[in-house]
Every structure is written in structure tokens, then in C-alpha cells.
Design a protein around this motif. Structure first.
Motif, PDB file in Angstrom:
ATOM      1  N   ARG A 155       0.832  -1.207   0.000  1.00  0.00           N
ATOM      2  CA  ARG A 155       0.000   0.000   0.000  1.00  0.00           C
ATOM      3  C   ARG A 155       0.868   1.259   0.000  1.00  0.00           C
ATOM      4  O   ARG A 155       0.564   2.246  -0.671  1.00  0.00           O
ATOM      5  N   PHE A 156       1.946   1.212   0.774  1.00  0.00           N
ATOM      6  CA  PHE A 156       2.847   2.363   0.828  1.00  0.00           C
ATOM      7  C   PHE A 156       3.469   2.622  -0.547  1.00  0.00           C
ATOM      8  O   PHE A 156       3.535   3.768  -1.018  1.00  0.00           O
ATOM      9  N   VAL A 157       3.937   1.570  -1.200  1.00  0.00           N
ATOM     10  CA  VAL A 157       4.532   1.711  -2.527  1.00  0.00           C
ATOM     11  C   VAL A 157       3.499   2.223  -3.527  1.00  0.00           C
ATOM     12  O   VAL A 157       3.809   3.075  -4.377  1.00  0.00           O
ATOM     13  N   ALA A 158       2.285   1.731  -3.442  1.00  0.00           N
ATOM     14  CA  ALA A 158       1.233   2.215  -4.334  1.00  0.00           C
ATOM     15  C   ALA A 158       0.993   3.707  -4.124  1.00  0.00           C
ATOM     16  O   ALA A 158       0.757   4.455  -5.083  1.00  0.00           O
ATOM     17  N   ALA A 161       3.744   5.618  -5.783  1.00  0.00           N
ATOM     18  CA  ALA A 161       3.598   5.608  -7.241  1.00  0.00           C
ATOM     19  C   ALA A 161       2.564   6.610  -7.741  1.00  0.00           C
ATOM     20  O   ALA A 161       2.541   6.926  -8.932  1.00  0.00           O
ATOM     21  N   THR A 162       1.717   7.108  -6.851  1.00  0.00           N
ATOM     22  CA  THR A 162       0.727   8.116  -7.278  1.00  0.00           C
ATOM     23  C   THR A 162       1.361   9.479  -7.502  1.00  0.00           C
ATOM     24  O   THR A 162       0.764  10.333  -8.164  1.00  0.00           O
ATOM     25  N   VAL A 163       2.576   9.691  -6.959  1.00  0.00           N
ATOM     26  CA  VAL A 163       3.203  11.006  -7.090  1.00  0.00           C
ATOM     27  C   VAL A 163       4.497  10.981  -7.897  1.00  0.00           C
ATOM     28  O   VAL A 163       5.020  12.035  -8.260  1.00  0.00           O
ATOM     29  N   THR A 164       5.043   9.765  -8.162  1.00  0.00           N
ATOM     30  CA  THR A 164       6.274   9.682  -8.950  1.00  0.00           C
ATOM     31  C   THR A 164       6.418   8.286  -9.534  1.00  0.00           C
ATOM     32  O   THR A 164       5.969   7.306  -8.929  1.00  0.00           O
ATOM     33  N   PRO A 165       7.053   8.162 -10.698  1.00  0.00           N
ATOM     34  CA  PRO A 165       7.372   6.823 -11.199  1.00  0.00           C
ATOM     35  C   PRO A 165       8.468   6.206 -10.331  1.00  0.00           C
ATOM     36  O   PRO A 165       9.346   6.917  -9.819  1.00  0.00           O
ATOM     37  N   LEU A 166       8.413   4.909 -10.143  1.00  0.00           N
ATOM     38  CA  LEU A 166       9.394   4.224  -9.312  1.00  0.00           C
ATOM     39  C   LEU A 166      10.460   3.561 -10.176  1.00  0.00           C
ATOM     40  O   LEU A 166      10.192   3.170 -11.315  1.00  0.00           O
ATOM     41  N   ARG A 167      11.651   3.383  -9.625  1.00  0.00           N
ATOM     42  CA  ARG A 167      12.754   2.759 -10.346  1.00  0.00           C
ATOM     43  C   ARG A 167      12.603   1.248 -10.416  1.00  0.00           C
ATOM     44  O   ARG A 167      13.201   0.598 -11.280  1.00  0.00           O
ATOM     45  N   LEU A 168      11.827   0.684  -9.484  1.00  0.00           N
ATOM     46  CA  LEU A 168      11.717  -0.765  -9.395  1.00  0.00           C
ATOM     47  C   LEU A 168      10.276  -1.206  -9.614  1.00  0.00           C
ATOM     48  O   LEU A 168       9.334  -0.421  -9.476  1.00  0.00           O
ATOM     49  N   ASP A 169      10.124  -2.489  -9.911  1.00  0.00           N
ATOM     50  CA  ASP A 169       8.803  -3.104  -9.928  1.00  0.00           C
ATOM     51  C   ASP A 169       8.161  -2.904  -8.558  1.00  0.00           C
ATOM     52  O   ASP A 169       8.842  -3.028  -7.527  1.00  0.00           O
ATOM     53  N   PRO A 170       6.857  -2.585  -8.494  1.00  0.00           N
ATOM     54  CA  PRO A 170       6.217  -2.324  -7.196  1.00  0.00           C
ATOM     55  C   PRO A 170       6.363  -3.458  -6.195  1.00  0.00           C
ATOM     56  O   PRO A 170       6.576  -3.206  -4.999  1.00  0.00           O
TER      57      PRO A 170
END
Length: 215
Positions: A155-158, A161-170
Motif C-alpha cells: 500500500r505504501f509503494v502504491a 507511485a501516485t506522485v512519482t514513477p518508481l525505479r523498481l517493480d512495485p
């Protein structure tokens, strides 16, 4: 002859009773934590917890349940920092993270919260780990808590991801956070390597930003 008036009924005030019950349960939890640390979970009798808390044995069962229930309460209260369990979505730091406008702030807020929780949880973790091989209920409890933590990390990672693209798979990002914020990691770095809580917090913040956020 003056007319008789009906007696005034006093409104029942449950506040004092709730406060007394909360104090009793806190005393029981403190006693359990102390005795589990001193003697070990398996060697601690419920009668000893009642005696240390200054209450009757029946009161321990009524207020906190069986010994595995006490272990669960110790974990839940270590996480919440209160005298009762608090669902993740209702915790103040979770609300603050969700309201933060950028990923860097979200990470910093979570690292701060983890650092506040970790000393409390590390103590309980050591109790559980020592007893788990002989206590299947405790082993199952810790697995349950670990899976719940993993779900919260997703949930934290999700939210990140709402405010920035992530470098890794979620999923991979969530696993990294799950592993690095574990009570075991805190115990290794502060208990065995002499880190301060401030160093641990800075480590989490820097590691998560470097691994998860775009450069």
C-alpha cells in the motif's frame, strides 16, 4: 403537606470505569513484557503475570486473554504506541504520509515512524523469536504479522507511485521496504553494531530514496 419529588437519577458515567480498565490492562501488559524478557515466554506462568501486575488471575484472562493473546497485544501495542491495536489506515503517521505532496516527504515521514516503532517492536520480537520453536501459536502469529506488514508495504509503494514513477517493480520495491524496516534490521544495527536511532532513520530515508525514486 409538600408534594413528594421523585429522586434524581444520576447519569451513569463510564469514563472512570474505562480508565480503571485501561490502567489494569496496561499493568498486565507491562508485567507480561517484563516477565517474558526476564524468564522467557514459555517459562512465564500466567499466575506470575497476575502477581506482578497486582491483579487476580481471572482479571488477566478477562482483560487480555490467554498467553498467546498477551503476546499479540504486546505486538499490536508496540506497533501502535498506544494501549490498544490501531489499524494501519487509522494511524496518524499513515494519514500524514498519504497527505504528503511528494515521494521524498512520504519516505522521510515513514522512516521517522519506523524508527519510533522499532525499539518497542524489537524487544517483543526477541521474545517471540526465542519462544517460537517450542510455541507453534507464536510462530504462526509472527508469520501473520509479517504478512500484514508486507501488505502494508504494498500500500505504501502504491501511494508513492501516485506522485512519482518508481525505479523498481512495485512488488520488489515493497519487499525491499519490508526487509529493511524489520525489527531484525533495527536490532542488528543498533543493538549489535552500535548505531543510534538517528543513524538508522537516516539510513532508511537515504536507502529508500536511492533505490526507489528516479535519479
Amino acid at each position: 403537606m409538600a408534594p413528594m419529588t421523585a429522586p434524581v437519577k444520576r447519569r451513569y458515567d463510564a469514563t472512570r470505569r474505562r480508565q480503571a480498565a485501561a490502567r489494569t490492562r496496561a499493568a498486565i501488559l507491562d508485567a507480561a513484557r517484563e516477565l517474558f524478557t526476564e524468564r522467557g515466554y514459555t517459562a512465564t506462568a500466567m499466575t506470575a503475570i497476575a502477581e506482578r501486575a497486582g491483579v487476580a488471575l481471572d482479571t488477566v484472562y478477562a482483560a487480555a486473554g490467554r498467553k498467546p493473546d498477551l503476546a499479540r497485544l504486546l505486538i499490536e501495542t508496540a506497533i501502535s504506541g498506544t494501549d490498544h491495536a490501531v489499524p494501519a489506515e487509522q494511524r496518524d503517521y499513515v494519514k500524514a504520509i498519504q497527505a504528503a505532496p511528494d515521494a521524498g516527504t512520504k519516505i522521510a515521514l515513514y522512516a521517522e515512524a519506523v524508527t519510533a516503532i522499532a525499539p518497542r517492536l524489537a524487544l517483543v520480537h526477541s521474545i517471540i523469536v526465542q519462544a517460537a520453536p517450542a510455541e507453534p501459536e507464536l510462530a504462526a502469529l509472527w508469520r501473520e504479522i509479517a504478512e500484514r506488514r508486507a501488505a502494508n508495504m504494498r500500500r505504501f509503494v502504491a501511494d508513492l507511485a501516485t506522485v512519482t514513477p518508481l525505479r523498481l517493480d512495485p512488488g520488489q520495491a515493497a519487499d525491499i521496504i519490508w526487509a529493511t524496516n524489520a525489527a531484525e534490521m533495527y536490532h542488528l544495527l543498533t543493538g549489535q553494531r552500535g548505531w543510534t536511532p538517528q543513524q538508522y532513520q537516516a539510513f532508511l530515508t537515504d536507502t529508500w530514496r536511492r533505490l526507489l525514486l528516479p535519479g
